[in-house]
Every structure is written in structure tokens, then in C-alpha cells.
Design a protein around this motif. Structure first.
Motif, short mmCIF file in Angstrom:
data_model
loop_
_atom_site.label_atom_id
_atom_site.label_comp_id
_atom_site.label_asym_id
_atom_site.label_seq_id
_atom_site.Cartn_x
_atom_site.Cartn_y
_atom_site.Cartn_z
N THR A 1 -16.27 11.89 -3.27
CA THR A 1 -17.80 11.99 -2.85
C THR A 1 -17.59 13.39 -2.05
OG1 THR A 1 -18.37 9.77 -2.80
CG2 THR A 1 -19.85 11.34 -1.76
N THR A 2 -18.37 14.36 -2.57
CA THR A 2 -18.22 15.64 -1.90
C THR A 2 -18.76 15.50 -0.47
OG1 THR A 2 -18.65 16.80 -4.13
CG2 THR A 2 -19.46 18.11 -1.77
N GLY A 3 -18.02 16.11 0.44
CA GLY A 3 -18.54 15.98 1.84
C GLY A 3 -17.80 15.06 2.57
N ILE A 4 -17.09 14.04 1.97
CA ILE A 4 -16.43 13.04 2.66
C ILE A 4 -15.19 13.28 3.56
CG2 ILE A 4 -17.46 11.19 1.37
CD1 ILE A 4 -14.39 10.54 0.80
N ILE A 5 -14.85 12.86 4.74
CA ILE A 5 -13.57 13.35 5.46
C ILE A 5 -12.68 12.34 5.33
CG2 ILE A 5 -12.90 14.37 7.69
CD1 ILE A 5 -15.24 15.79 8.01
N ARG A 6 -11.49 12.79 5.35
CA ARG A 6 -10.26 11.66 5.46
C ARG A 6 -9.18 11.95 6.08
NH1 ARG A 6 -13.38 8.49 3.66
NH2 ARG A 6 -13.41 7.17 1.89
N THR A 7 -8.86 11.39 7.19
CA THR A 7 -7.58 11.77 7.98
C THR A 7 -6.52 10.73 7.66
OG1 THR A 7 -9.06 12.02 9.90
CG2 THR A 7 -6.83 11.60 10.50
N LEU A 8 -5.52 11.46 7.14
CA LEU A 8 -4.26 10.78 6.68
C LEU A 8 -3.09 11.12 7.66
CD1 LEU A 8 -4.22 12.66 3.30
CD2 LEU A 8 -5.53 10.82 3.74
N ILE A 9 -2.60 9.64 7.98
CA ILE A 9 -1.34 9.55 8.83
C ILE A 9 -0.18 9.19 7.93
CG2 ILE A 9 -0.50 8.19 10.77
CD1 ILE A 9 -3.76 7.16 11.35
N PHE A 10 0.78 10.01 8.09
CA PHE A 10 1.90 9.75 7.26
C PHE A 10 2.93 9.25 8.10
CE2 PHE A 10 -0.35 13.45 5.32
CZ PHE A 10 -0.21 13.23 3.97
N ASP A 11 3.46 8.08 6.97
CA ASP A 11 4.73 7.29 7.86
C ASP A 11 5.87 7.64 7.37
OD1 ASP A 11 2.40 5.71 8.61
OD2 ASP A 11 2.62 4.08 6.97
N GLY A 12 5.85 8.70 6.62
CA GLY A 12 7.34 9.23 6.16
C GLY A 12 7.32 10.73 5.79
N ALA A 13 8.35 11.24 5.23
CA ALA A 13 8.55 12.83 4.73
C ALA A 13 8.19 12.65 3.27
CB ALA A 13 9.78 13.15 4.89
N LEU A 14 7.32 13.54 2.64
CA LEU A 14 7.02 13.70 1.24
C LEU A 14 6.36 15.30 1.34
CD1 LEU A 14 3.76 13.59 1.07
CD2 LEU A 14 4.11 11.06 1.33
N THR A 15 6.33 15.77 0.02
CA THR A 15 5.85 17.28 0.03
C THR A 15 4.54 16.92 -0.69
OG1 THR A 15 7.93 17.70 -0.73
CG2 THR A 15 5.92 19.09 -1.63
N ILE A 16 3.54 17.69 -0.18
CA ILE A 16 2.08 17.82 -0.53
C ILE A 16 1.92 19.26 -1.21
CG2 ILE A 16 -0.42 17.70 -0.28
CD1 ILE A 16 0.28 16.24 2.35
N ASN A 17 1.88 19.21 -2.58
CA ASN A 17 1.61 20.31 -3.23
C ASN A 17 0.40 21.17 -3.16
OD1 ASN A 17 4.48 20.75 -4.24
ND2 ASN A 17 4.18 19.43 -5.91
N SER A 18 0.33 22.34 -2.80
CA SER A 18 -0.73 23.17 -2.71
C SER A 18 -1.17 23.73 -3.91
CB SER A 18 -0.33 24.37 -1.67
OG SER A 18 -1.76 25.11 -1.40
#
Length: 119
Positions: free
Chosen positions: A59-76
Motif C-alpha cells: 500500500t502506497t504510504g506505509i512505513i516498515r521498520t526492518l530489523i535484520f538478524d544477520g548479514a545479507l545483501t539488499i540490491n539497490s
């Protein structure tokens, strides 16, 4: 049903007090990690080490806070936007906040990170 004050809010004891968490479910990392599907919760734990290429439609406009439990790559990409336009390697404990700018196409922009990163 006891009279009390919680976080400067007074309760008279005539009804039960319900406390709801804003912490959502844990989601395993995947090529498409659908953070918008976490219901109405504001934050999500991301488990696993699979590279993330998309956060999915939402849904446009929602915000999510992500807490990472380990190492991974997020591709821009055009759908995951970082200020630096570079791929990000997370570490356990990193916290990123994303705003869904276009829910139909799944465009998510990083608007905050803890610890603060130097872009």
C-alpha cells in the motif's frame, strides 16, 4: 481491572487494559521479501541470508521498520532506493526504515537507518 497509570495515561479500573505490540512477524529473506504483507504491524524481523531484490507490492504510504538478524545483501534498484544508489550489506542488529512510495509497482525508499550509515 485495577486503577493505575501507564505511560502517563490513567485507567480507572472499570475495564481490562489491552496492550498491543507494534512488532510484526519474522520474515525469512528471499529474492522478493514481502514486507508489506506483515499485516498492520510497523516492524518486521528479517531472518536468513538470502539476497533481497524486492520488498514486494503493498500500500502506497506505509512505513516498515526492518530489523535484520544477520548479514545479507539488499540490491539497490528502481524498486529499492537508497541515498547512495548502492547495494547494502546488512549486519545483525541493523535497523532500516522504508517508505512504500508506489504500492502498485513495489517501490520502497530507505528513509532511516540505525546505526546511521555514511552514504
Amino acid at each position: 481491572q485495577t486503577t493505575r497509570t501507564i505511560n502517563e495515561t490513567n485507567f480507572d479500573g472499570t475495564a481490562n487494559i489491552e496492550i498491543h505490540s507494534r512488532l510484526g512477524n519474522s520474515i525469512a529473506s528471499a529474492s522478493t521479501t514481502n514486507i508489506g504483507a506483515s499485516g498492520t504491524k510497523e516492524s518486521v524481523h528479517i531472518t536468513g541470508t538470502t539476497t533481497i531484490n524486492s520488498f514486494g507490492v503493498s500500500t502506497t504510504g506505509i512505513i516498515r521498520t526492518l530489523i535484520f538478524d544477520g548479514a545479507l545483501t539488499i540490491n539497490s534498484s528502481a524498486n529499492i532506493i537508497f541515498p547512495s544508489n548502492t547495494n547494502i550489506l546488512t549486519e545483525a542488529g541493523n535497523i532500516f526504515t522504508f517508505l512504500c512510495e508506489n504500492g502498485a509497482t513495489g517501490v520502497w525508499r530507505c528513509i532511516n537507518t540505525i546505526p546511521t550509515r555514511i552514504w
